[in-house]
Design a protein around this motif. Structure first.
Motif, PDB file in Angstrom:
ATOM      1  N   ARG A  36       1.001   4.689  -7.102  1.00 53.65           N
ATOM      2  CA  ARG A  36       0.096   5.707  -6.544  1.00 53.65           C
ATOM      3  C   ARG A  36      -0.441   5.376  -5.146  1.00 53.65           C
TER       4      ARG A  36
ATOM      5  N   PHE B  49      -2.180   2.615  -4.075  1.00 52.30           N
ATOM      6  CA  PHE B  49      -3.399   1.829  -3.963  1.00 52.30           C
ATOM      7  C   PHE B  49      -3.127   0.344  -4.146  1.00 52.30           C
TER       8      PHE B  49
ATOM      9  N   SER C  47       3.768   3.765  -1.022  1.00 55.30           N
ATOM     10  CA  SER C  47       4.564   4.005  -2.224  1.00 55.30           C
ATOM     11  C   SER C  47       5.981   4.486  -1.919  1.00 55.30           C
TER      12      SER C  47
ATOM     13  N   LYS D 117       0.816  -1.214   0.000  1.00 55.54           N
ATOM     14  CA  LYS D 117       0.000   0.000   0.000  1.00 55.54           C
ATOM     15  C   LYS D 117       0.849   1.263   0.000  1.00 55.54           C
TER      16      LYS D 117
ATOM     17  N   ASN E 248      -2.028  -0.917 -11.923  1.00 54.02           N
ATOM     18  CA  ASN E 248      -2.865  -1.481 -10.855  1.00 54.02           C
ATOM     19  C   ASN E 248      -2.910  -0.600  -9.611  1.00 54.02           C
ATOM     20  N   SER E 249      -1.916   0.265  -9.429  1.00 50.33           N
ATOM     21  CA  SER E 249      -1.849   1.070  -8.208  1.00 50.33           C
ATOM     22  C   SER E 249      -2.352   2.493  -8.411  1.00 50.33           C
ATOM     23  N   ASN E 250      -2.960   2.793  -9.558  1.00 48.62           N
ATOM     24  CA  ASN E 250      -3.369   4.161  -9.856  1.00 48.62           C
ATOM     25  C   ASN E 250      -4.711   4.581  -9.277  1.00 48.62           C
ATOM     26  N   PHE E 251      -5.534   3.625  -8.895  1.00 53.60           N
ATOM     27  CA  PHE E 251      -6.837   3.992  -8.351  1.00 53.60           C
ATOM     28  C   PHE E 251      -7.283   2.963  -7.327  1.00 53.60           C
ATOM     29  N   LYS E 252      -8.156   3.403  -6.435  1.00 53.10           N
ATOM     30  CA  LYS E 252      -8.630   2.561  -5.334  1.00 53.10           C
ATOM     31  C   LYS E 252      -9.567   1.475  -5.857  1.00 53.10           C
ATOM     32  N   LYS E 253      -9.336   0.252  -5.357  1.00 52.31           N
ATOM     33  CA  LYS E 253     -10.176  -0.893  -5.703  1.00 52.31           C
ATOM     34  C   LYS E 253     -10.484  -1.664  -4.422  1.00 52.31           C
TER      35      LYS E 253
END
Length: 127
Positions: free
Chosen positions: A71, A73, A63, A61, A98-103
């Protein structure tokens, strides 16, 4: 494996790979990173590239000093093999999509073995 796809005037290089898992000899890991480095290094910097691979690593989580490519996420904690992945991404001017936006966690996890949730597959891109 590298596949080049033409979309009109634009060509996108698609790279698929599978990294050695934790516990294998360092020599096997060095061979993998050398091969993918040579393949990706052969694609000019100005060209689009998409890499989908099971890197057997966890970006986590946090960075830290990798904000430009990660990012924040991710899932869980970073593991020992991920430093090579993050350095590879920086060296080739890529981003960890995969780490650019919250999922939700269920969308981050690519493997669940023995009750352990693992996000080991990443999509790397250069635009």
């Amino acid at each position: 494996m590298v596949l080049r796809l033409a979309f009109g005037e634009e060509v996108v290089a698609v790279v698929c790979g599978y990294a050695p898992h934790i516990g294998l000899w360092d020599q096997e890991k060095r061979v993998f990173w050398h091969c993918i480095d040579v393949d990706v290094g052969g694609i000019p910097r100005g060209k689009r590239i998409c890499i989908g691979s099971d890197f057997n690593g966890h970006i986590g989580k946090v960075s830290d000093s990798f904000q430009a490519i990660h990012r924040g996420f991710g899932f869980g904690d970073r593991n020992e093999t991920t430093t090579e992945l993050l350095e590879f991404v920086v060296a080739h001017d890529l981003g960890i999509i995969n780490s650019n936006f919250k999922k939700t966690d269920s969308h981050l996890i690519t493997s669940c073995i023995g009750g352990r949730n693992t996000p080991i597959g990443y999509l790397l891109m250069r635009q």
